[in-house]
Design a protein around this motif. Structure first.
Motif, PDB file in Angstrom:
ATOM      1  N   ASN A 286      20.603  52.443  46.458  1.00 59.99           N
ATOM      2  CA  ASN A 286      20.598  51.202  45.675  1.00 59.99           C
ATOM      3  C   ASN A 286      21.866  50.999  44.851  1.00 59.99           C
ATOM      4  O   ASN A 286      21.876  50.207  43.907  1.00 59.99           O
ATOM      5  N   MET A 287      22.962  51.679  45.199  1.00 59.66           N
ATOM      6  CA  MET A 287      24.153  51.637  44.371  1.00 59.66           C
ATOM      7  C   MET A 287      25.411  51.680  45.233  1.00 59.66           C
ATOM      8  O   MET A 287      25.466  52.368  46.246  1.00 59.66           O
ATOM      9  N   TYR A 288      26.427  50.917  44.801  1.00 59.21           N
ATOM     10  CA  TYR A 288      27.755  50.984  45.391  1.00 59.21           C
ATOM     11  C   TYR A 288      28.755  51.208  44.267  1.00 59.21           C
ATOM     12  O   TYR A 288      28.710  50.522  43.232  1.00 59.21           O
ATOM     13  N   GLU A 289      29.680  52.166  44.426  1.00 59.79           N
ATOM     14  CA  GLU A 289      30.690  52.438  43.407  1.00 59.79           C
ATOM     15  C   GLU A 289      32.076  52.088  43.918  1.00 59.79           C
ATOM     16  O   GLU A 289      32.457  52.469  45.036  1.00 59.79           O
ATOM     17  N   SER A 290      32.851  51.393  43.085  1.00 61.76           N
ATOM     18  CA  SER A 290      34.212  51.005  43.439  1.00 61.76           C
ATOM     19  C   SER A 290      35.151  52.199  43.269  1.00 61.76           C
ATOM     20  O   SER A 290      34.808  53.225  42.684  1.00 61.76           O
ATOM     21  N   THR A 291      36.372  52.044  43.758  1.00 61.64           N
ATOM     22  CA  THR A 291      37.426  52.994  43.445  1.00 61.64           C
ATOM     23  C   THR A 291      37.947  52.722  42.037  1.00 61.64           C
ATOM     24  O   THR A 291      37.684  51.664  41.450  1.00 61.64           O
ATOM     25  N   MET A 292      38.696  53.680  41.478  1.00 61.57           N
ATOM     26  CA  MET A 292      39.280  53.489  40.151  1.00 61.57           C
ATOM     27  C   MET A 292      40.235  52.301  40.169  1.00 61.57           C
ATOM     28  O   MET A 292      41.029  52.138  41.100  1.00 61.57           O
ATOM     29  N   THR A 293      40.148  51.467  39.143  1.00 62.49           N
ATOM     30  CA  THR A 293      40.989  50.276  39.084  1.00 62.49           C
ATOM     31  C   THR A 293      41.298  49.940  37.629  1.00 62.49           C
ATOM     32  O   THR A 293      40.853  50.623  36.695  1.00 62.49           O
ATOM     33  N   ASN A 294      42.067  48.873  37.439  1.00 64.53           N
ATOM     34  CA  ASN A 294      42.312  48.322  36.108  1.00 64.53           C
ATOM     35  C   ASN A 294      42.459  46.814  36.260  1.00 64.53           C
ATOM     36  O   ASN A 294      42.227  46.262  37.326  1.00 64.53           O
ATOM     37  N   GLY A 295      42.851  46.141  35.193  1.00 66.47           N
ATOM     38  CA  GLY A 295      42.920  44.685  35.270  1.00 66.47           C
ATOM     39  C   GLY A 295      41.535  44.072  35.330  1.00 66.47           C
ATOM     40  O   GLY A 295      40.581  44.580  34.750  1.00 66.47           O
ATOM     41  N   THR A 296      41.383  42.969  36.038  1.00 64.89           N
ATOM     42  CA  THR A 296      40.093  42.301  36.172  1.00 64.89           C
ATOM     43  C   THR A 296      39.524  42.551  37.562  1.00 64.89           C
ATOM     44  O   THR A 296      40.250  42.874  38.506  1.00 64.89           O
ATOM     45  N   SER A 297      38.210  42.386  37.678  1.00 67.66           N
ATOM     46  CA  SER A 297      37.526  42.518  38.969  1.00 67.66           C
ATOM     47  C   SER A 297      36.462  41.439  39.055  1.00 67.66           C
ATOM     48  O   SER A 297      36.076  40.836  38.052  1.00 67.66           O
ATOM     49  N   ALA A 298      35.970  41.210  40.278  1.00 66.92           N
ATOM     50  CA  ALA A 298      34.950  40.181  40.484  1.00 66.92           C
ATOM     51  C   ALA A 298      33.922  40.667  41.489  1.00 66.92           C
ATOM     52  O   ALA A 298      34.263  41.335  42.471  1.00 66.92           O
ATOM     53  N   VAL A 299      32.653  40.360  41.224  1.00 63.80           N
ATOM     54  CA  VAL A 299      31.548  40.650  42.140  1.00 63.80           C
ATOM     55  C   VAL A 299      30.730  39.381  42.260  1.00 63.80           C
ATOM     56  O   VAL A 299      30.395  38.750  41.246  1.00 63.80           O
ATOM     57  N   TYR A 300      30.369  38.994  43.493  1.00 67.60           N
ATOM     58  CA  TYR A 300      29.687  37.716  43.642  1.00 67.60           C
ATOM     59  C   TYR A 300      28.850  37.699  44.915  1.00 67.60           C
ATOM     60  O   TYR A 300      29.120  38.401  45.889  1.00 67.60           O
ATOM     61  N   CYS A 301      27.794  36.900  44.875  1.00 70.58           N
ATOM     62  CA  CYS A 301      26.892  36.739  46.018  1.00 70.58           C
ATOM     63  C   CYS A 301      26.126  35.441  45.835  1.00 70.58           C
ATOM     64  O   CYS A 301      25.761  35.069  44.716  1.00 70.58           O
ATOM     65  N   LYS A 302      25.867  34.733  46.919  1.00 69.14           N
ATOM     66  CA  LYS A 302      25.175  33.445  46.845  1.00 69.14           C
ATOM     67  C   LYS A 302      23.664  33.595  46.701  1.00 69.14           C
ATOM     68  O   LYS A 302      22.996  32.675  46.230  1.00 69.14           O
ATOM     69  N   SER A 303      23.109  34.724  47.112  1.00 75.99           N
ATOM     70  CA  SER A 303      21.659  34.910  47.016  1.00 75.99           C
ATOM     71  C   SER A 303      21.359  36.391  46.914  1.00 75.99           C
ATOM     72  O   SER A 303      21.339  37.101  47.918  1.00 75.99           O
ATOM     73  N   ALA A 304      21.145  36.870  45.694  1.00 79.56           N
ATOM     74  CA  ALA A 304      20.924  38.299  45.497  1.00 79.56           C
ATOM     75  C   ALA A 304      20.280  38.546  44.143  1.00 79.56           C
ATOM     76  O   ALA A 304      20.181  37.649  43.307  1.00 79.56           O
ATOM     77  N   ASP A 305      19.838  39.781  43.927  1.00 80.24           N
ATOM     78  CA  ASP A 305      19.285  40.232  42.653  1.00 80.24           C
ATOM     79  C   ASP A 305      19.945  41.576  42.360  1.00 80.24           C
ATOM     80  O   ASP A 305      19.521  42.608  42.861  1.00 80.24           O
ATOM     81  N   PHE A 306      21.012  41.549  41.577  1.00 81.54           N
ATOM     82  CA  PHE A 306      21.740  42.781  41.292  1.00 81.54           C
ATOM     83  C   PHE A 306      22.379  42.681  39.913  1.00 81.54           C
ATOM     84  O   PHE A 306      22.413  41.616  39.293  1.00 81.54           O
ATOM     85  N   PHE A 307      22.894  43.795  39.418  1.00 80.06           N
ATOM     86  CA  PHE A 307      23.684  43.785  38.196  1.00 80.06           C
ATOM     87  C   PHE A 307      24.836  44.757  38.361  1.00 80.06           C
ATOM     88  O   PHE A 307      24.858  45.597  39.264  1.00 80.06           O
ATOM     89  N   VAL A 308      25.817  44.644  37.460  1.00 79.53           N
ATOM     90  CA  VAL A 308      27.048  45.430  37.545  1.00 79.53           C
ATOM     91  C   VAL A 308      27.244  46.197  36.244  1.00 79.53           C
ATOM     92  O   VAL A 308      27.054  45.650  35.150  1.00 79.53           O
ATOM     93  N   ALA A 309      27.632  47.461  36.361  1.00 76.58           N
ATOM     94  CA  ALA A 309      27.955  48.288  35.199  1.00 76.58           C
ATOM     95  C   ALA A 309      29.384  48.789  35.309  1.00 76.58           C
ATOM     96  O   ALA A 309      29.824  49.213  36.381  1.00 76.58           O
ATOM     97  N   LEU A 310      30.112  48.737  34.202  1.00 78.83           N
ATOM     98  CA  LEU A 310      31.474  49.257  34.106  1.00 78.83           C
ATOM     99  C   LEU A 310      31.434  50.637  33.461  1.00 78.83           C
ATOM    100  O   LEU A 310      30.698  50.860  32.495  1.00 78.83           O
ATOM    101  N   TYR A 311      32.266  51.556  33.962  1.00 84.16           N
ATOM    102  CA  TYR A 311      32.392  52.897  33.393  1.00 84.16           C
ATOM    103  C   TYR A 311      33.874  53.158  33.123  1.00 84.16           C
ATOM    104  O   TYR A 311      34.674  53.237  34.051  1.00 84.16           O
ATOM    105  N   LYS A 312      34.235  53.308  31.863  1.00 79.82           N
ATOM    106  CA  LYS A 312      35.626  53.544  31.489  1.00 79.82           C
ATOM    107  C   LYS A 312      35.987  55.016  31.693  1.00 79.82           C
ATOM    108  O   LYS A 312      35.158  55.901  31.452  1.00 79.82           O
ATOM    109  N   ASP A 313      37.259  55.280  32.076  1.00 79.85           N
ATOM    110  CA  ASP A 313      37.682  56.661  32.283  1.00 79.85           C
ATOM    111  C   ASP A 313      38.143  57.292  30.970  1.00 79.85           C
ATOM    112  O   ASP A 313      38.223  56.646  29.931  1.00 79.85           O
TER     113      ASP A 313
END
Length: 431
Positions: A286-313
């Motif tokens: 039930n989870m997908y993790e991104s690679t390490m990044t900085n700046g801004t990011s975007a997550v989007y879907c036209k029909s879904a039920d999800f949430f996003v959590a940020l984890y600072k290094d």
């Protein structure tokens, strides 16, 4: 002596309690922070929704009479008090340590738990009207066997039957009564992705006693307490658009949590460049993790039920990121005075680019330290970052009055292992 900090805030505008994170009833719990037995310095800060407003507030924990949570008080504008560390659970265990907050006006509640000056975090509490009975746990990996991954449940009603399905395939069921708190603590694996359901609504908190990003190689890498209150899955598939703010001069990863991936969820960040659209097979428990990044990011879907959590290094924290349709038109907040070990304090404003000049802090325009256009497909938004020195009440509004924007608060100490924190200041729900 540990204490637990609660910051109770009031929103500036008269928005119905059923629509936003500002409510009148909250059930709180306090997951373990880092080392058992170490000293924690924490406070409870309460701020009125409207300047000079007098509010009656009750904080109670009927089964913990010796832990100084049973209080009824009136205050105007701002009030500070403390809770005992006896409310914090340490291992996989159950006790009657839930804390109930009730106010006669809508409030927002932020809970802070800090150990010394090197481990702490703050979460934005979700009021009763925003709770649910189905969740996917957002936690993080254990640092080592001494610092486990964890989640914590608080029952809001008697006869609450809770069913847990863990990522390793095991299942567990228990019956909770009102004010019961159950904490699951795992020193051997990440509890993220655990599915929890119940016959009654309940509060859920997730994180890690002292989490560290697995690809953190910075000069001051080390674990830090991570916690947030987890939003429920509401079962309503909708168009979800999440902008992840820039964390000033810092890297992060983000995780997408979903109970049922039935359509493509796309994401894009500075490191990846091109958008990537995820299928159900891309999710692990039930989870997908991104690679390490900085700046801004975007997550989007036209029909879904999800949430996003940020984890600072490095000096870590976790922060649930509200979607664009959860933004508000004004915010009132107070940086916890508990963070007094020299952290720099910031707010990140996500606002339509054409409206960024209208952001007002305490009634006046301010000079940002950074302004970054959001990655595609949300180039019409900008993340504007301000450094905040006022640890008293701050009002953030827009000169137009009706412009919705996202607002996040975070802090850390440059080139130091001192504790960091981050939280969304307010948000709408029930969309």
């Amino acid at each position: 002596m540990r204490k637990v900090a609660i910051i109770v805030l009031f929103q500036l505008l008269d928005i119905a309690a059923s629509q936003t994170s500002y409510g009148r009833q909250f059930f709180l719990g306090f997951p373990r922070n880092s080392d058992v037995g170490q000293s924690h310095q924490i406070s409870i800060d309460i701020v009125t929704r409207v300047k000079a407003q007098t509010v009656s507030l009750t904080i109670q924990s009927p089964f913990q009479h010796g832990l100084n949570a049973n209080k009824t008080l009136k205050f105007t504008s701002q009030k500070t008090f403390s809770l005992s560390d006896g409310y914090e659970l340490h291992f996989t265990e159950r006790d009657r340590r839930g804390v109930y907050v009730e106010a006669n006006h809508d409030v927002a509640v932020f809970v802070t738990n800090v150990q010394g000056d090197n481990s702490g975090d703050t979460y934005a509490a979700i009021p009763v009207q925003g709770l649910g009975n189905k969740y996917v746990v957002a936690a993080y990996e254990h640092f080592d066997f001494s610092y486990p991954s964890e989640f914590l449940i608080v029952a809001t009603q008697d006869n609450t039957d809770v069913h847990m399905s863990f990522p390793n395939g095991s299942r567990f069921t228990l019956d909770l009564q009102k004010y019961d708190v159950y904490q699951e603590s795992s020193p051997r694996g990440d509890l993220s992705g655990t599915v929890i359901t119940s016959n009654n609504n309940f509060s859920l908190f997730g994180g890690a006693t002292c989490g560290e990003l697995k690809n953190d190689n910075g000069p001051f890498n080390g674990c830090d307490f991570m916690v947030d209150q987890i939003p429920p899955l509401n079962g309503n598939n909708r168009n979800i658009e999440v902008i992840i703010p820039e964390i000033f001069h810092q890297n992060y990863v983000y995780r997408i949590y979903s109970g049922n991936v039935t359509s493509q969820i796309c994401h894009r960040n500075k490191t990846r460049g091109q958008a990537e659209c995820l299928q159900s097979s891309d999710f692990n428990h039930n989870m997908y993790e991104s690679t390490m990044t900085n700046g801004t990011s975007a997550v989007y879907c036209k029909s879904a039920d999800f949430f996003v959590a940020l984890y600072k290094d490095q000096q870590g924290f976790m922060m649930i990121i509200p979607s664009i349709d959860q933004y508000l038109t004004s915010y009132r907040f107070l940086i916890p005075s508990i963070y007094s070990s020299g952290q720099n304090h910031y707010i990140a404003v996500i606002v339509p680019t054409a409206e960024k000049a209208g952001i007002m802090i305490n009634g006046q325009p301010d000079s940002p330290i950074a302004s970054t256009l959001v990655v595609s497909p949300f180039e019409n938004y900008t993340v504007v970052t301000y450094r905040v020195s006022n640890l008293h009440v701050n009002d953030v509004t827009h000169s137009a009055g009706n412009v919705k924007f996202g607002l996040f608060c975070y802090g850390y100490k440059d080139r130091s292992p001192a504790s960091a924190y981050g939280f969304a200041i307010g948000f709408a729900f029930g969309m």
